[in-house]
Each structure stands twice: as C-alpha cells, then as structure tokens.
Write a protein that holds these residues in place. Structure first.
Motif, PDB file in Angstrom:
ATOM      1  N   ALA A   9      39.541  11.362  49.372  1.00 29.87           N
ATOM      2  CA  ALA A   9      39.421  11.126  47.944  1.00 29.87           C
ATOM      3  C   ALA A   9      40.814  10.826  47.410  1.00 29.87           C
ATOM      4  N   TYR A  35      33.926  10.123  53.989  1.00 31.20           N
ATOM      5  CA  TYR A  35      33.749   9.831  52.567  1.00 31.20           C
ATOM      6  C   TYR A  35      35.076   9.299  52.057  1.00 31.20           C
ATOM      7  N   ASP A  37      36.851   7.428  48.580  1.00 25.43           N
ATOM      8  CA  ASP A  37      36.644   6.985  47.202  1.00 25.43           C
ATOM      9  C   ASP A  37      37.954   6.627  46.529  1.00 25.43           C
ATOM     10  N   ARG A  54      38.320   0.880  53.733  1.00 23.08           N
ATOM     11  CA  ARG A  54      36.859   0.785  53.883  1.00 23.08           C
ATOM     12  C   ARG A  54      36.493  -0.326  54.857  1.00 23.08           C
ATOM     13  N   ARG A  69      30.603   6.795  53.533  1.00 26.32           N
ATOM     14  CA  ARG A  69      30.194   6.699  52.134  1.00 26.32           C
ATOM     15  C   ARG A  69      31.406   6.211  51.349  1.00 26.32           C
ATOM     16  N   TRP A  70      31.239   5.115  50.658  1.00 34.21           N
ATOM     17  CA  TRP A  70      32.294   4.486  49.861  1.00 34.21           C
ATOM     18  C   TRP A  70      31.902   4.575  48.403  1.00 34.21           C
ATOM     19  N   LEU A  71      32.840   5.005  47.569  1.00 34.82           N
ATOM     20  CA  LEU A  71      32.608   5.039  46.135  1.00 34.82           C
ATOM     21  C   LEU A  71      33.839   4.496  45.425  1.00 34.82           C
ATOM     22  N   GLU A  72      33.615   3.457  44.652  1.00 34.40           N
ATOM     23  CA  GLU A  72      34.667   2.927  43.772  1.00 34.40           C
ATOM     24  C   GLU A  72      34.169   3.169  42.350  1.00 34.40           C
ATOM     25  N   SER A  73      34.720   4.170  41.739  1.00 30.86           N
ATOM     26  CA  SER A  73      34.281   4.606  40.419  1.00 30.86           C
ATOM     27  C   SER A  73      34.873   3.694  39.338  1.00 30.86           C
ATOM     28  N   ARG A  86      33.578  12.925  41.278  1.00 27.87           N
ATOM     29  CA  ARG A  86      33.343  12.237  42.558  1.00 27.87           C
ATOM     30  C   ARG A  86      33.152  13.227  43.702  1.00 27.87           C
ATOM     31  N   ALA A  90      30.505  13.840  47.200  1.00 24.46           N
ATOM     32  CA  ALA A  90      31.006  13.830  48.573  1.00 24.46           C
ATOM     33  C   ALA A  90      30.354  14.906  49.435  1.00 24.46           C
TER      34      ALA A  90
END
Length: 101
Positions: A9, A35, A37, A54, A69-73, A86, A90
């Motif tokens: 993160a 994870y 992000d 990523r 797991r990819w998160l672009e907030s 976030r 996770a």
C-alpha cells in the motif's frame, strides 16, 4: 498449503532509484497473494511507478483478482484516511476466510 501474502500500500517504489523493479524482474515467480494500491492524487510519478509494478507482476504470471489485487483510488491521497479506507479492502483478499470442506 500456506501461501505467502504481500501488502504494498502506497509503495515507495522510487527508493534506491527504483531498484525494486529490476529485483522483481530477476526474481522467480513465487505463489502468493499480492495487494498493490495507490491513490491517484499521490502524484503522477508515484501512480506511474505503481502501474509499472502492477504490469510487471502481471507479466511475471500473477493473475488479476486471483493472485494480484490492484486498486487505484481515484480520490486517494497520501494520508491516513485514504490508507485506512483502502486497507479495509486489502485484508479480505490477502486473508480470505477458510473455505468449508
């Protein structure tokens, strides 16, 4: 079977001139849940580095939503409130509840 888990993160991928990228490229594939992000408002350099990581992990064989797991907030910033929101996403991915037999 125990699988490794990794939480990245707000990763400091710029550290040591981005040496982590070549390290990951050379490393063997290790079965794991990862994870990763980033907050879109953390700046273009950081967002670009996170996207690069990523893409590198996907090219290495990690599969989206299975291993990675990819998160672009969109509204994510570099602050505790953003990280906390976030982080709540996770843990269920990294540590799923045990499946009933």
């Amino acid at each position: 079977l125990v699988r490794a888990v990794a939480l990245a993160a707000i990763p400091a991928l710029w550290f040591a001139g981005g040496a982590i990228f070549s390290t990951i490229e050379r490393a063997p594939f290790v079965p794991a849940r990862i994870y990763l992000d980033i907050g879109a408002l953390e700046g273009p350099e950081h967002v670009g580095n996170a996207r690069r990581m990523r893409d590198l992990l996907l090219a290495k064989g990690y599969q989206a939503e299975r291993d990675l797991r990819w998160l672009e907030s969109r509204g994510g910033r570099h602050d505790e409130r953003s990280w906390g929101r976030r982080f709540a996403r996770a843990l269920p991915f990294l540590l799923p509840a045990a499946q009933a037999p």
